[in-house]
Design a protein around this motif. Sequence first.
Motif, PDB file in Angstrom:
ATOM      1  N   ASN A 282       0.828  -1.214   0.000  1.00  0.00           N
ATOM      2  CA  ASN A 282       0.000   0.000   0.000  1.00  0.00           C
ATOM      3  C   ASN A 282       0.861   1.262   0.000  1.00  0.00           C
ATOM      4  O   ASN A 282       0.599   2.220  -0.741  1.00  0.00           O
ATOM      5  CB  ASN A 282      -0.919   0.016   1.228  1.00  0.00           C
ATOM      6  CG  ASN A 282      -2.140  -0.866   1.049  1.00  0.00           C
ATOM      7  OD1 ASN A 282      -2.625  -1.062  -0.057  1.00  0.00           O
ATOM      8  ND2 ASN A 282      -2.655  -1.411   2.153  1.00  0.00           N
TER       9      ASN A 282
ATOM     10  N   HIS B 244      -2.680   1.849  -3.120  1.00  0.00           N
ATOM     11  CA  HIS B 244      -3.767   1.021  -2.574  1.00  0.00           C
ATOM     12  C   HIS B 244      -4.410   0.124  -3.631  1.00  0.00           C
ATOM     13  O   HIS B 244      -4.983  -0.912  -3.299  1.00  0.00           O
ATOM     14  CB  HIS B 244      -4.816   1.917  -1.915  1.00  0.00           C
ATOM     15  CG  HIS B 244      -4.370   2.427  -0.576  1.00  0.00           C
ATOM     16  ND1 HIS B 244      -4.559   1.725   0.591  1.00  0.00           N
ATOM     17  CD2 HIS B 244      -3.694   3.558  -0.227  1.00  0.00           C
ATOM     18  CE1 HIS B 244      -4.043   2.403   1.611  1.00  0.00           C
ATOM     19  NE2 HIS B 244      -3.513   3.519   1.127  1.00  0.00           N
ATOM     20  N   GLU B 245      -4.316   0.516  -4.885  1.00  0.00           N
ATOM     21  CA  GLU B 245      -4.853  -0.355  -5.945  1.00  0.00           C
ATOM     22  C   GLU B 245      -4.073  -1.671  -5.984  1.00  0.00           C
ATOM     23  O   GLU B 245      -4.647  -2.753  -6.100  1.00  0.00           O
ATOM     24  CB  GLU B 245      -4.776   0.350  -7.303  1.00  0.00           C
ATOM     25  CG  GLU B 245      -5.499  -0.414  -8.401  1.00  0.00           C
ATOM     26  CD  GLU B 245      -5.522   0.342  -9.724  1.00  0.00           C
ATOM     27  OE1 GLU B 245      -5.676  -0.337 -10.755  1.00  0.00           O
ATOM     28  OE2 GLU B 245      -5.398   1.583  -9.729  1.00  0.00           O
TER      29      GLU B 245
ATOM     30  N   ASP C 118      -5.085  -3.707  -3.023  1.00  0.00           N
ATOM     31  CA  ASP C 118      -6.365  -4.394  -3.262  1.00  0.00           C
ATOM     32  C   ASP C 118      -6.158  -5.663  -4.080  1.00  0.00           C
ATOM     33  O   ASP C 118      -6.768  -6.702  -3.815  1.00  0.00           O
ATOM     34  CB  ASP C 118      -7.339  -3.471  -3.995  1.00  0.00           C
ATOM     35  CG  ASP C 118      -7.855  -2.339  -3.105  1.00  0.00           C
ATOM     36  OD1 ASP C 118      -7.636  -2.416  -1.872  1.00  0.00           O
ATOM     37  OD2 ASP C 118      -8.471  -1.402  -3.628  1.00  0.00           O
TER      38      ASP C 118
END
Length: 234
Positions: A204, A209-210, A213
């Motif tokens: 992250n 954050h993508e 994920d």
Amino acid sequence: LSGSEDFAEANSKILKNIGEFYDGDRAYTFKIDYEKQTATNEFEWCNTNARSQKNLLQDIKLSFFSRWLDLFSKKDIVFLSNISEELDGNSIEFNFLNDLEINSIIVTPFYDNENKKVTGFMGVGNPKRNIDTDIVIRSATTYIMEEKLKQTYTEELYRMSYSDMMTKTLNRAAFIRDMKKLAEGNDLNTGILYADVNGLKYTNDNKGHEAGDILIESAVSLLKKYFSRKKDKL
């Protein structure tokens, strides 16, 4: 419908009332699947002298009902008093109804008001009484349609309350709910596994954050692969 917790049972009782009111051989409800381009008999009531046809009416090609769908856009009922006189004997519709031993039929649609689309229909085969009174079957379809909509919204809210939108797994609220059930029961044949995703904070912080994920979803896919039994909960 509104007072019953069992939609299927309540729906079956309504079909019985409708079938007996019109003194038909059968009363049924169909749902339409536009993705598959099919219509399927969901519920059926049969008169004592008629045999069930529900198994014959699964995943029927939607093209068989194309004329009805067109008529539903102009009026909310289709009534055929005598198929031999009103339909072309070589048409798909005639052959379909004739094979089912249907000489006359009254049909009303279910609508998705949001998308202005027919989602299914209710029909009575070979009605012999009260055929000039369509308000009864039209009212019934309205009630069933509204209850199905409420049921769909309730199920969606329940699903959203207990599931994680990204991974589609159960969420913390579902975990607490299930832990309470376990605490109240006597089923000792249960195992609980906790797993931590290594490197998530680093991913992250350094890759965004993508990417984080994607890492979480990859970990979940791995867990789904090995915990795939019906009784497994993730």
